[in-house]
Design an enzyme around this catalytic site. Structure first.
Site, PDB file in Angstrom:
ATOM      1  N   ASP A   1      -5.934  -6.862   6.583  1.00  0.00           N
ATOM      2  CA  ASP A   1      -7.268  -6.650   7.128  1.00  0.00           C
ATOM      3  C   ASP A   1      -8.256  -6.542   5.972  1.00  0.00           C
ATOM      4  OD1 ASP A   1      -6.763  -4.159   6.057  1.00  0.00           O
ATOM      5  OD2 ASP A   1      -6.603  -3.138   7.980  1.00  0.00           O
TER       6      ASP A   1
ATOM      7  N   TYR B   1       1.385  -5.217  13.258  1.00  0.00           N
ATOM      8  CA  TYR B   1       0.293  -4.499  12.600  1.00  0.00           C
ATOM      9  C   TYR B   1      -0.651  -3.883  13.628  1.00  0.00           C
ATOM     10  CZ  TYR B   1      -3.288  -3.390   9.187  1.00  0.00           C
ATOM     11  OH  TYR B   1      -4.190  -2.716   8.392  1.00  0.00           O
TER      12      TYR B   1
ATOM     13  N   GLU C   1      -9.773  -3.942   4.602  1.00  0.00           N
ATOM     14  CA  GLU C   1      -9.442  -2.898   3.640  1.00  0.00           C
ATOM     15  C   GLU C   1      -8.290  -3.349   2.744  1.00  0.00           C
ATOM     16  OE1 GLU C   1     -10.928   0.114   3.003  1.00  0.00           O
ATOM     17  OE2 GLU C   1     -12.464  -0.602   4.381  1.00  0.00           O
TER      18      GLU C   1
ATOM     19  N   ARG D   1      -3.774  -2.482  13.364  1.00  0.00           N
ATOM     20  CA  ARG D   1      -5.239  -2.571  13.314  1.00  0.00           C
ATOM     21  C   ARG D   1      -5.627  -4.005  13.649  1.00  0.00           C
ATOM     22  NH1 ARG D   1      -4.079   0.877   8.953  1.00  0.00           N
ATOM     23  NH2 ARG D   1      -4.792   3.004   9.351  1.00  0.00           N
TER      24      ARG D   1
ATOM     25  N   ASP E   1      -2.277  -4.343   3.445  1.00  0.00           N
ATOM     26  CA  ASP E   1      -2.402  -4.648   4.879  1.00  0.00           C
ATOM     27  C   ASP E   1      -3.263  -5.887   5.130  1.00  0.00           C
ATOM     28  OD1 ASP E   1      -0.813  -2.529   5.502  1.00  0.00           O
ATOM     29  OD2 ASP E   1      -2.426  -1.178   6.062  1.00  0.00           O
TER      30      ASP E   1
ATOM     31  N   HIS F   1      -4.539 -12.412  13.575  1.00  0.00           N
ATOM     32  CA  HIS F   1      -3.699 -11.268  13.923  1.00  0.00           C
ATOM     33  C   HIS F   1      -3.092 -11.466  15.307  1.00  0.00           C
ATOM     34  CE1 HIS F   1      -5.984  -8.315  11.066  1.00  0.00           C
ATOM     35  NE2 HIS F   1      -5.436  -9.338  10.446  1.00  0.00           N
TER      36      HIS F   1
ATOM     37  N   GLU G   1       0.809  -1.223   0.000  1.00  0.00           N
ATOM     38  CA  GLU G   1       0.000   0.000   0.000  1.00  0.00           C
ATOM     39  C   GLU G   1       0.841   1.271   0.000  1.00  0.00           C
ATOM     40  OE1 GLU G   1      -3.509   0.247   2.586  1.00  0.00           O
ATOM     41  OE2 GLU G   1      -3.185  -1.867   3.010  1.00  0.00           O
TER      42      GLU G   1
END
Length: 802
Positions: A84, A298, A86, A300, A82, A344, A9
């Site tokens: 997740d 990470y 998104e 989030r 990432d 995660h 990203e």
């Protein structure tokens, strides 16, 4: 030889990864999402099963072209946004833009950016996860359906520029309901009686009257408290019971997104938005003694899981630093919420051996502060509990029973590293018991009375939300997800639905209250906390493959579309009418309403246009409206039409405006002492207006900037920014000085909106001596001013004084 292509990203993340993958990999950045729903229309086909109309985001065309070009040369493509929802959506959209079957792409999940983790992730890629993508897509479409269809109704009924959001509006409702609970709260009186007592050895200690005449002592007034004081003050104070026991205090779990945001706010004063920006930098990689390396996992996440390797490393560090007694028999494990994504980890340092002290010379102050917080919390969560010796004594005095408690720290445990802060609590009664240190006490021992203290108290209202406590409330109620909390809080404040009281507590504005009331009246289902939380759980089911995303949207949109149609005709009209109050007009006695003007809120008489009385107002700590006194008559007539001038308040302070407005628009600025300032004569440019042929002049703005305007204003409204002498690098037009809404200068293309090039740094008409870029920029920071090349691949830089 063809290289493998890995797409992430952010450019910072790409630089960190490139360092470890070497020459066989081309690492490129998508710079976030490359496609999205269109910004100017709904972009969801309601007639064809909610098909989204994605398009390449404006400004991302070049990125997409470069990715496609690189993909044609690559022997394999790794998609590594990432880990997740998104990130999964970005990966899918990149795959769709590049073409081919989703099976051809390798999905890589980086939970931390260290050499070992990067290589391990690349060697063990996954497939693209359609369920996770569908979950994100459903959430995006839901948010679009709510925001893009309710917001225009608010524009029509209240004010242009307002917005509604599926989660944002429910969060606002929580703030509004808390404020109304505070306003409706009626304090209840109660009393306490405490005794200061002295034993054979120091210190003097305090005991609270807990029982009186064998009943719980809970006096509601002074008379009841005095009755107890009179009954016990002449009596001997005798120790009846002494209880000693050990108390353990366990450490807090490692950080997840929400708890990091809360604790960073409480301990460091960082807003959730700032915390996440700093955490992003720590995750993506910063230059250290080891080179570019990611410092935390990470950020989030809603999981408290910790990798075995990290646990082994930190246990060794604890033993080395503090001793064996600080290491528990086995690693501590913490339970995550049922909705947590256990793939995660919690937020932790990528290596506990990278202590804050070892990296402090490489981090900025705020980066170091957040890293230290994360490091301390992680280390503490794997340390032994703190142990206290707690003593409680019961002491009788006639019909009264007093209780005293105290504790001594016996073993520091995790408190040697970290202690969690707490939010302020509201409740019926204030906290009056505090554990101190008790002297040696024994049963039947008589202690001396030093003083009796009856005190009046009042129950306290629930506290206003802070950003930290609102995040906790959203998390506890299941509203939103970790990645959305920061943006929700920012939007509420940016839209002026919520303001900060004393730079800390969140207070809804009248606009926020009226918008909430209108939405609750017209969209009661969407505004329900339980419904919003239930929708989040259904989106989780989509991610787990238990629910079809189109069916979810169909079930939601049926009732929602009916509410939309009803709201268009039945929602209360505020625009033009204002928000009613019970304040009487000082001129005619009718009620006044709060109206929304260009420069904020004001009170206006409901008798308009017969009565044109208006007043500014403020609010006290309880939100009550206090009408401002009328501004004094300046005794000055307009220099253009002769009508009396009036004092007005604007966003930049007081000024004089002609009372004949709108026929006459003359205004005069006031100096610091409130006296009218003579207008400076505009400076002639020697140019003619391209619209009307009159002379162009240089004028000053109220915030200190300059611009070029036609001298025939207001008949001719031609104007442009002050030229900088530098040409736009995108289209060749002039770069001119402009001002943001908040008065901050920036420099943009004179060809706007066709060309949207802009920069905060002042362009200088001087070519770069290193790369021959056509201009340099003047960059201003807290450390001072530097002249540098805007070309990111060129490192030219010098002090501005040189």
């Amino acid at each position: 030889m063809p290289k493998s292509l890995l797409i992430v990203e952010s450019p910072a993340k790409a630089r960190t990864i490139k360092k470890y993958l070497g020459k066989n990999f081309e690492v490129m950045a998508s710079v976030g999402h490359i496609v999205d729903l269109p910004p100017t229309k709904l972009g969801v086909d309601l007639e064809h099963n909610f098909d989204p109309a994605y398009q390449v985001i404006k400004g991302k065309e070049k990125v997409v072209r470069e990715l496609k070009k690189a993909a044609k040369k690559a022997n394999s493509i790794y998609l590594a946004p990432d880990p997740d929802r998104e990130g999964e959506a970005i990966a899918w959209h990149i795959a769709q833009e590049l073409g081919g079957s989703p099976e051809e792409y390798k999905r890589v999940l980086f939970h931390e950016l260290t050499k070992k983790a990067i290589k391990q992730a690349v060697e063990n890629p996954n497939k693209l996860d359609i369920n996770r993508f569908d979950s994100q897509q459903a959430r995006r479409i839901l948010d679009r359906l709510v925001g893009y269809q309710i917001s225009p109704i608010l524009w029509d009924k209240v004010k242009r520029g307002l917005s509604a959001g599926r989660v944002q509006s429910v969060a606002l409702r929580l703030v509004v309901e808390r404020e109304r609970a505070i306003q409706a709260f009626e304090p209840q009186e109660y009393w306490t009686v405490t005794a200061d007592l002295k034993a054979d050895e120091p210190p003097v200690f305090t005991a609270r009257l807990a029982k009186f005449k064998d009943k719980k002592f809970d006096p509601k007034n002074e008379k009841q408290a005095d009755e107890a004081v009179k009954a016990v003050k002449e009596q001997p104070f005798i120790v009846q019971k002494v209880t000693k026991r050990e108390r353990k205090q366990n450490p807090a779990p490692p950080f997840i997104t929400s708890t990091l945001q809360q604790e960073a706010y409480r301990k460091l004063g960082y807003t959730p938005k700032r915390t996440m920006a700093l955490a992003q930098r720590l995750y993506e990689g910063l230059e250290t003694a080891e080179g570019q390396v990611g410092l935390i996992t990470y950020m989030r996440t809603d999981s408290t899981r910790l990798a075995d390797e990290a646990l082994a490393e930190v246990r060794d560090l604890i033993e080395e630093r503090f001793g064996k007694e600080y290491v528990p028999a086995k690693p501590a494990a913490y339970k995550s919420r049922s909705s947590a994504q256990e793939a995660h980890e919690a937020i932790r340092p990528t290596s506990s051996l990278r202590t804050p002290e070892s990296v402090k010379n490489y981090l900025k102050r705020d980066e170091l502060a957040l890293y230290r917080l994360i490091w301390n919390r992680f280390v503490a969560c794997q340390m032994a509990p703190a142990r206290y010796d707690r003593t409680q004594a019961e002491i009788t005095a006639g019909p009264g029973l007093f209780r005293a408690s105290g504790q001594i720290l016996k073993f520091k445990g995790f408190t040697a590293v970290y202690v969690e802060d707490k939010d302020e609590k509201g409740g019926k009664k204030i906290q009056i018991d505090k554990d101190g240190l008790l002297p040696p006490l024994a049963k039947d021992q008589v202690v001396d009375l030093v003083g009796l203290d009856p005190k009046q108290h009042f129950t306290q209202p629930p506290p206003r939300f802070t950003e930290a406590s609102l995040v906790r409330e959203l998390e506890e109620k299941g509203i939103g997800r970790p990645s959305t909390y920061a943006s929700i809080l920012s939007t509420l404040q940016d839209k002026e639905y919520v303001t900060k009281f004393k730079k800390r507590h969140l207070i809804p504005s009248p606009l926020g209250m009226i918008v909430t009331d209108l939405l609750v009246e017209s969209f009661s289902r969407v505004m329900e906390v339980d419904f919003t939380a239930g929708l989040e759980r259904e989106l989780d089911d989509v991610e787990e493959g238990k629910r079809n995303w189109r069916e979810l949207l169909t079930d939601f949109y049926g009732p929602f579309s009916h509410a939309l149609e009803k709201a268009k005709t039945e929602m209360r009209q505020i625009k033009g009418k204002g928000m009613p109050t019970d304040i009487k007009c000082p001129t005619c006695g009718q009620n006044m309403s709060i109206r929304l003007g260009k420069h904020g809120e004001f009170l206006a008489c409901d008798g308009y246009p017969e009565c044109k009385t208006t007043r500014d107002f403020t609010r006290d700590d309880n939100g009550k409206i206090i009408m401002a006194e009328p501004l004094p008559d300046p005794g000055i007539n307009c220099s253009e039409c002769g009508a009396p001038m009036q004092v007005k308040n604007g966003p930049y302070g007081s000024f004089l405006a002609c009372s004949a407005y709108p026929k006459c628009r003359n205004i005069m600025e006031l100096d610091e002492e409130g006296n009218p300032k003579e207008k400076e004569k505009p400076e002639a440019t020697g140019e003619k207006c391209p619209k009307c042929g009159h002379e162009l002049v240089i004028k000053k703005t109220r915030v200190g900037g300059k611009f070029i305007s036609c001298s025939n204003y207001p008949k001719c409204r031609y104007s442009r920014g002050m030229p900088t002498g530098v040409k736009c690098p995108d289209c060749g037009a002039d770069l001119v000085e402009k001002r943001s809404r908040r008065g901050k200068p920036f420099y943009g293309c004179d060809n706007y909106p066709k060309c949207q090039y802009a920069t905060w740094n002042k362009p200088l008409p001087e070519p770069c001596p290193d790369c021959n870029h056509p201009f340099l920029v003047l960059k201003t920071t807290k450390a001072g001013q530097t002249v540098q090349c805007p070309n990111k691949e060129c490192g030219y830089k010098r002090d501005a004084d040189e």
